[in-house]
Design a protein around this motif. Structure first.
Motif, mmCIF file in Angstrom:
data_model
loop_
_atom_site.group_PDB
_atom_site.id
_atom_site.type_symbol
_atom_site.label_atom_id
_atom_site.label_comp_id
_atom_site.label_asym_id
_atom_site.label_seq_id
_atom_site.Cartn_x
_atom_site.Cartn_y
_atom_site.Cartn_z
ATOM 1 N N GLU A 120 0.803 -1.163 -0.062
ATOM 2 C CA GLU A 120 -0.025 -0.104 0.062
ATOM 3 C C GLU A 120 0.963 1.167 0.128
ATOM 4 O OE1 GLU A 120 -2.817 1.904 -0.705
ATOM 5 O OE2 GLU A 120 -3.083 -0.391 -0.733
ATOM 6 N N ARG A 121 1.988 1.112 0.688
ATOM 7 C CA ARG A 121 2.933 2.354 0.562
ATOM 8 C C ARG A 121 3.490 2.540 -0.484
ATOM 9 N NH1 ARG A 121 6.443 5.465 4.674
ATOM 10 N NH2 ARG A 121 6.732 7.061 3.099
ATOM 11 N N ARG A 123 2.275 1.690 -3.324
ATOM 12 C CA ARG A 123 1.207 2.212 -4.254
ATOM 13 C C ARG A 123 1.024 3.769 -4.236
ATOM 14 N NH1 ARG A 123 -3.019 0.361 -6.690
ATOM 15 N NH2 ARG A 123 -2.596 -1.682 -6.071
ATOM 16 N N GLU A 124 1.147 4.354 -2.961
ATOM 17 C CA GLU A 124 1.052 5.602 -2.712
ATOM 18 C C GLU A 124 2.065 6.411 -3.293
ATOM 19 O OE1 GLU A 124 1.710 7.462 1.460
ATOM 20 O OE2 GLU A 124 -0.196 6.246 1.588
ATOM 21 N N GLU A 127 1.628 6.302 -6.964
ATOM 22 C CA GLU A 127 0.753 7.406 -7.410
ATOM 23 C C GLU A 127 1.219 9.026 -7.179
ATOM 24 O OE1 GLU A 127 -2.181 7.365 -8.841
ATOM 25 O OE2 GLU A 127 -2.304 5.252 -8.448
ATOM 26 N N ASN A 128 2.196 9.228 -6.318
ATOM 27 C CA ASN A 128 2.805 10.368 -6.285
ATOM 28 C C ASN A 128 3.791 10.697 -7.596
ATOM 29 O OD1 ASN A 128 1.510 11.375 -4.013
ATOM 30 N ND2 ASN A 128 3.582 10.808 -2.660
ATOM 31 N N PRO A 274 -8.173 2.141 -3.931
ATOM 32 C CA PRO A 274 -7.724 3.312 -3.303
ATOM 33 C C PRO A 274 -8.309 3.473 -1.926
ATOM 34 C CG PRO A 274 -8.513 4.008 -5.138
ATOM 35 C CD PRO A 274 -8.780 2.630 -5.337
ATOM 36 N N ASP A 275 -7.735 4.074 -0.994
ATOM 37 C CA ASP A 275 -8.520 4.338 0.270
ATOM 38 C C ASP A 275 -9.717 5.297 -0.017
ATOM 39 O OD1 ASP A 275 -7.181 5.208 3.353
ATOM 40 O OD2 ASP A 275 -9.216 5.190 2.926
ATOM 41 N N HIS A 278 -9.774 9.144 1.411
ATOM 42 C CA HIS A 278 -8.961 10.197 0.927
ATOM 43 C C HIS A 278 -8.934 10.491 -0.364
ATOM 44 C CE1 HIS A 278 -7.550 9.979 4.820
ATOM 45 N NE2 HIS A 278 -6.875 9.007 4.582
ATOM 46 N N TRP A 279 -10.107 9.679 -1.178
ATOM 47 C CA TRP A 279 -10.139 9.787 -2.524
ATOM 48 C C TRP A 279 -10.543 11.173 -3.079
ATOM 49 C CZ3 TRP A 279 -14.601 10.898 -5.371
ATOM 50 C CH2 TRP A 279 -15.595 10.946 -4.601
ATOM 51 N N ALA A 282 -7.261 13.481 -2.886
ATOM 52 C CA ALA A 282 -6.440 13.176 -3.888
ATOM 53 C C ALA A 282 -6.939 13.846 -5.214
ATOM 54 C CB ALA A 282 -6.358 11.647 -4.093
ATOM 55 N N THR A 416 -3.041 13.777 5.836
ATOM 56 C CA THR A 416 -4.518 13.352 5.664
ATOM 57 C C THR A 416 -5.653 14.228 5.895
ATOM 58 O OG1 THR A 416 -5.819 11.364 6.126
ATOM 59 C CG2 THR A 416 -4.869 12.263 8.048
#
Ligand SMILES: O=C(O)CCC(=O)C(=O)O
Ligand SMILES: [Fe+2]
Length: 518
Positions: A120-121, A123-124, A127-128, A274-275, A278-279, A282, A416
């Motif tokens: 998951e980390r 993935r984040e 995305e960045n 995705p979480d 926070h979508w 984002a 967050t």
């Protein structure tokens, strides 16, 4: 101190994760140290194996020249017996034993205090990285080759790096062509001799799949066919893939392929969604959600003295970002000198916070991670002008305001979605956090916006600017539209200073109301 305790009860204040990029760098160094020792050990073993083989090959070839010697010579007899009883045994042990327990133990002890990052980390961070690619309008190739203005690091991406980026996009229907771009980059680096065979098969599978998904079915079939022919070992996967692609090409239902495949071979792991919390944050960060132009047209930019003698000689330049709740940015509010002394006064102390934990403490327990924070007791003459102007900026009384908080984000750092107002305001002696003044202390190269996810507003950091908004309605209740967060810093660092004003003592400055909707 009291402020810090209260601060920890703030929802979202608990950092999304506690490991910082510096911890990962430390872990990386430890792993490299481990590898260095392992290489030494394995090289020693390899040296022994090479010597052993060469030595006995020489003996055997000498014997080949003189076949009778072996049967007639007691020395040869001894040598071969000794070889079986001692040497081969030792040699097999060396070859088969890949354990390095002493080194493992040492390494595990050192690395114990860190957390291994999750998928998951990754993935984040991907995305960045992709957001960075989009904002800088870079091709996958330019990024992978580190060929773009401002690129600092010399190492190019490996094939599997590019593939790891693509892997996050393959099953997202909207981003499959981006996946293909990255897979092609991975394939262009495919023949480098630094990837495992196992990996290469995964890449080819994903490439064939994505080519097919993006409508390049013919290419995909050729690809799979070619690959099936050359890879017999794991060919069954690709035979299935090939059948699947062929079925797609011929517009046949894919079901008839299912009969002759085992489920393990064809299961494709779907990535997690995705979480959801926070979508929207984002989306605002990525610029996918914006204010409608008709609303932007209503916003004004003006010079104002804010009813304060402090601004008569140098009026404030206020830009409205939203009207209700009011969110405004004041450009060039701080002087370079003020910015420097704010950062200077926090710099050493933020590091202190980390060191103060002591050797027995686990690094994990620290709160100074995703962004590092620190409350500044600014009651020194150095900050007098700064504090006075800050108070005048909001028009609020400062008696109940908190000390200025300094925060620092590394690249990848974010905050967050949250409210600055506390959920349990009845416990707060000074009332809730009525307003926030946030100063940007540096220009962030890419990213790091403060995003209001209900408003579709993202304020870009600019050195010296002050962002001001109200968290409470006049009734004193939390304005649920004041939810915000900090977008990930995509390139560079980010320093901010924050000052929170509290509700108590503001009766005259901001008259309250019993109407909870106001
Ligand atoms: O870093 C930012 O832009 C936002 C920080 C923030 O929301 C906070 O510290 O409460
Ligand atoms: Fe906040």
């Amino acid at each position: 101190s009291e402020v810090k305790d209260v601060d920890e009860t703030l929802p979202g204040k608990k950092k999304a994760r506690e490991m910082s990029i510096r911890d990962y760098q430390q872990m990386d160094l430890l792993a490299l140290e481990y590898l260095g020792y392992a290489v030494q050990i394995f090289e020693g073993k390899l040296k022994f194996m090479k010597f052993f083989r060469k030595h006995y090959l020489v003996e055997e070839s000498a014997l080949k020249l003189d076949p009778y010697r072996f049967t007639s010579d007691v020395i040869q007899h001894f040598k071969i017996m000794k070889r079986f009883v001692h040497d081969w045994d030792e040699m097999f042990k060396v070859v088969k034993d890949n354990q390095i327990p002493d080194l493992d133990k040492q390494y595990e002890k050192k690395v114990k205090k860190y957390d291994w990052p999750s998928d998951e980390r990754l993935r984040e961070v991907v995305e960045n990285y992709l957001d960075f690619q989009k904002k800088k309008k870079l091709s996958a190739k330019a990024l992978a080759d580190q060929k773009f203005a401002g690129a600092k690091h010399e190492t190019k991406l490996r094939s599997s790096d590019c593939h790891a980026i693509a892997a996050h996009l393959i099953y997202d229907p909207k981003r499959q062509s981006l996946a293909l771009e990255w897979l092609k980059e991975a394939y262009a680096r495919f023949h480098e001799k630094n990837e495992t065979e196992r990996y290469k098969q995964d890449l080819l599978l994903d490439l064939a799949f994505t080519l097919s998904e993006t409508g390049h079915t013919k290419e995909a079939v050729d690809f799979a066919e070619n690959f099936t022919r050359t890879n017999l070992k794991n060919g069954y996967i690709y035979v299935d893939m090939h059948k699947y692609l062929k079925a797609r090409l011929e517009n046949r239902p894919v079901q008839d392929l299912k009969e002759n495949t085992t489920p393990e071979d064809t299961t494709l792991d779907l990535p997690l969604l995705p979480d959801l919390r926070h979508w929207h944050l984002a989306d605002v960060c990525k610029g996918n959600a914006r204010l409608p132009p008709s609303y932007v047209a209503k916003l004004k930019c003006r010079y104002t003295i804010n009813d304060s003698p402090l601004f008569v000689l140098s009026p404030l330049r206020e830009e409205e970002l939203y009207l209700d709740p009011k969110v405004s940015i004041y450009r060039n509010f701080l002087t370079d000198g003020e910015v420097d002394s704010l950062i200077d006064s926090a710099y050493g102390r933020m590091n202190d916070a980390k060191i103060r934990q002591g050797p027995s403490e686990s690094n994990r327990s620290t709160d100074y991670r995703q962004s590092k924070v620190f409350f500044l007791d600014g009651r020194t003459p150095k900050f007098e002008r700064f504090l006075k102007r800050t108070d005048a900026l909001t028009g609020l009384g400062n008696e109940t305001a908190e000390h200025v908080q300094l925060s620092y984000y590394d690249a990848g750092g974010w905050y967050t979605s949250h409210y600055d107002a506390f959920p349990n305001d009845f416990e707060l002696r000074n009332g809730n956090r009525i307003a926030t003044v946030l100063f940007y202390l540096n220009d962030v190269k890419v990213g790091g916006e403060t995003a209001f996810y209900h408003l579709n507003v993202a304020a870009e950091p600019e050195k010296g600017s002050a962002l001001v908004w109200f968290n409470l309605k006049r009734s004193g209740l939390t304005n649920m539209l004041s939810g915000h967060g900090a977008c990930p810093v995509l390139y560079g660092h980010k320093w901010i200073a924050t000052r929170w004003f509290h509700h108590r003592g503001q009766m005259l400055k901001r008259p309250c109301t019993l109407n909870k909707y106001e």
